[in-house]
Write a protein that holds these residues in place. Sequence first.
Motif, mmCIF file in Angstrom:
data_model
loop_
_atom_site.group_PDB
_atom_site.id
_atom_site.type_symbol
_atom_site.label_atom_id
_atom_site.label_comp_id
_atom_site.label_asym_id
_atom_site.label_seq_id
_atom_site.Cartn_x
_atom_site.Cartn_y
_atom_site.Cartn_z
ATOM 1 N N TYR A 160 -4.833 -2.411 -0.931
ATOM 2 C CA TYR A 160 -4.721 -3.676 -0.204
ATOM 3 C C TYR A 160 -5.971 -4.536 -0.418
ATOM 4 N N TYR A 161 -7.133 -3.918 -0.309
ATOM 5 C CA TYR A 161 -8.369 -4.700 -0.408
ATOM 6 C C TYR A 161 -8.665 -5.198 -1.813
ATOM 7 N N THR A 162 -8.152 -4.468 -2.814
ATOM 8 C CA THR A 162 -8.405 -4.958 -4.168
ATOM 9 C C THR A 162 -7.505 -6.152 -4.499
ATOM 10 N N LYS A 163 -6.583 -6.474 -3.618
ATOM 11 C CA LYS A 163 -5.717 -7.654 -3.833
ATOM 12 C C LYS A 163 -6.166 -8.816 -2.946
ATOM 13 N N ARG A 164 -7.402 -8.796 -2.564
ATOM 14 C CA ARG A 164 -7.934 -9.869 -1.728
ATOM 15 C C ARG A 164 -7.630 -11.227 -2.340
ATOM 16 N N GLY A 165 -7.193 -12.158 -1.513
ATOM 17 C CA GLY A 165 -6.929 -13.507 -2.017
ATOM 18 C C GLY A 165 -5.526 -13.660 -2.595
ATOM 19 N N ASP A 166 -4.779 -12.576 -2.722
ATOM 20 C CA ASP A 166 -3.415 -12.651 -3.255
ATOM 21 C C ASP A 166 -2.461 -12.187 -2.153
ATOM 22 N N GLN A 167 -2.050 -13.153 -1.306
ATOM 23 C CA GLN A 167 -1.283 -12.784 -0.107
ATOM 24 C C GLN A 167 0.055 -12.128 -0.434
ATOM 25 N N GLN B 189 3.342 -7.202 -0.260
ATOM 26 C CA GLN B 189 4.125 -6.179 -0.965
ATOM 27 C C GLN B 189 3.562 -4.780 -0.679
ATOM 28 N N ILE B 190 2.238 -4.696 -0.627
ATOM 29 C CA ILE B 190 1.616 -3.383 -0.345
ATOM 30 C C ILE B 190 1.913 -2.956 1.089
ATOM 31 N N ILE B 191 1.911 -3.928 2.015
ATOM 32 C CA ILE B 191 2.249 -3.584 3.411
ATOM 33 C C ILE B 191 3.687 -3.055 3.481
ATOM 34 N N ASN B 192 4.601 -3.728 2.769
ATOM 35 C CA ASN B 192 6.005 -3.272 2.789
ATOM 36 C C ASN B 192 6.139 -1.869 2.213
ATOM 37 N N GLU B 193 5.399 -1.640 1.143
ATOM 38 C CA GLU B 193 5.454 -0.321 0.512
ATOM 39 C C GLU B 193 4.916 0.740 1.480
ATOM 40 N N ALA C 20 -4.417 0.625 10.884
ATOM 41 C CA ALA C 20 -3.308 0.380 11.822
ATOM 42 C C ALA C 20 -3.148 -1.118 12.054
ATOM 43 N N ARG C 21 -4.287 -1.821 12.157
ATOM 44 C CA ARG C 21 -4.210 -3.269 12.398
ATOM 45 C C ARG C 21 -3.607 -3.996 11.196
ATOM 46 N N ILE C 22 -3.913 -3.525 10.002
ATOM 47 C CA ILE C 22 -3.396 -4.195 8.803
ATOM 48 C C ILE C 22 -1.930 -3.865 8.566
ATOM 49 N N PHE C 23 -1.606 -2.551 8.592
ATOM 50 C CA PHE C 23 -0.293 -2.128 8.112
ATOM 51 C C PHE C 23 0.761 -1.995 9.216
ATOM 52 N N GLU C 24 0.329 -1.751 10.443
ATOM 53 C CA GLU C 24 1.338 -1.412 11.457
ATOM 54 C C GLU C 24 1.348 -2.395 12.615
ATOM 55 N N ARG C 25 0.921 -3.614 12.319
ATOM 56 C CA ARG C 25 0.875 -4.627 13.370
ATOM 57 C C ARG C 25 2.251 -4.809 14.021
#
Length: 303
Positions: free
Chosen positions: A242-249, A254-258, A296-301
Amino acid sequence: MPTWLVNSQEDMDICLDEQLSRLQTDYIDFYLLHGLGKERWEKLRSLNVLEWAEKAIAEGKIKYLGFSFHDTFDVFKEIIDGYDGWTFCQIQYNYIEIESSTRTPGTRGLEYAASKGLGVVVMEPIQGGNLAVNPPEEIQAIWDQAEIKRTPAEWALQWVWSHLEVSVVLSGMSTMEQVIENVESANRSGPNTLTEKELELIEKVRRKYLEYGFIGCTGCRYCMPCPQGVAIPEIFAFYNRYYTKRGDQDAQKQIINEYLKTVKPENGAKKCVKCGECEEKCPQQLPVRNLIARAARIFERDR
Ligand code: SF4
Ligand code: SF4
């Protein structure tokens, strides 16, 4: 020696005899006091581990004594200086982790051990695979500037091999393809084989990874099982991606969905009750509780 399991010289004897029996051998060539850091070293010293080891060497059960290590340079130096019978040591070292930290004595440690005549075994040369995965675009763009093209894993391995002080590099391999790639790569390696321009590129990549706020989880799974079922290493792998895709929402979404498809609710970050059991076992001394809360805050909000 699984140093966290021994609490007396009798435990050390039981452990070594069991190891010899399982390995079906009368002696072990290179025996490590495994996973030393400040507290474990103090505990082992109070149990007179060196006296025990010298007896095992005299009896022919061990040929050479060494230790593997996760802590700072100061602790590392104290252990080396505390005994003149060490033959070798094993440290974590890769192009990201060159400074002394609670995980590694860094370059200073490598140089100090070699100056004292110890063989140095390097573990985590590609940081549990983190440096071998397909890199983010910004990092690939740096690698693309090199004249000789290498895979990310080969860059990481060649960098470690290029140090004269390194005796052996341990690299976990899980496919035959990786075995072949690593053997071929080792064949091309040697001390001081990287050019100045290549070393500059590696330094740029290092800085970029540090900028991303990478979690140094090596996927060793020593923290598992979590009593609440939290899939700690898997969650950290998603976090790093997730962090290596900074700036690419879009990519981050897509990573959150995965993540939501792969990590089941019963193994999710929200299950963490902050008991801290994992932190006691993590050789990287990661602040797992805080990092899992962030995940948890990033992925499971919305879960
Ligand atoms: S702190 Fe959280 S992740 Fe770590 S063992 Fe406890 S419940 Fe599991
Ligand atoms: S013990 Fe630490 S480094 Fe190993 S998988 Fe768990 S969190 Fe990652």
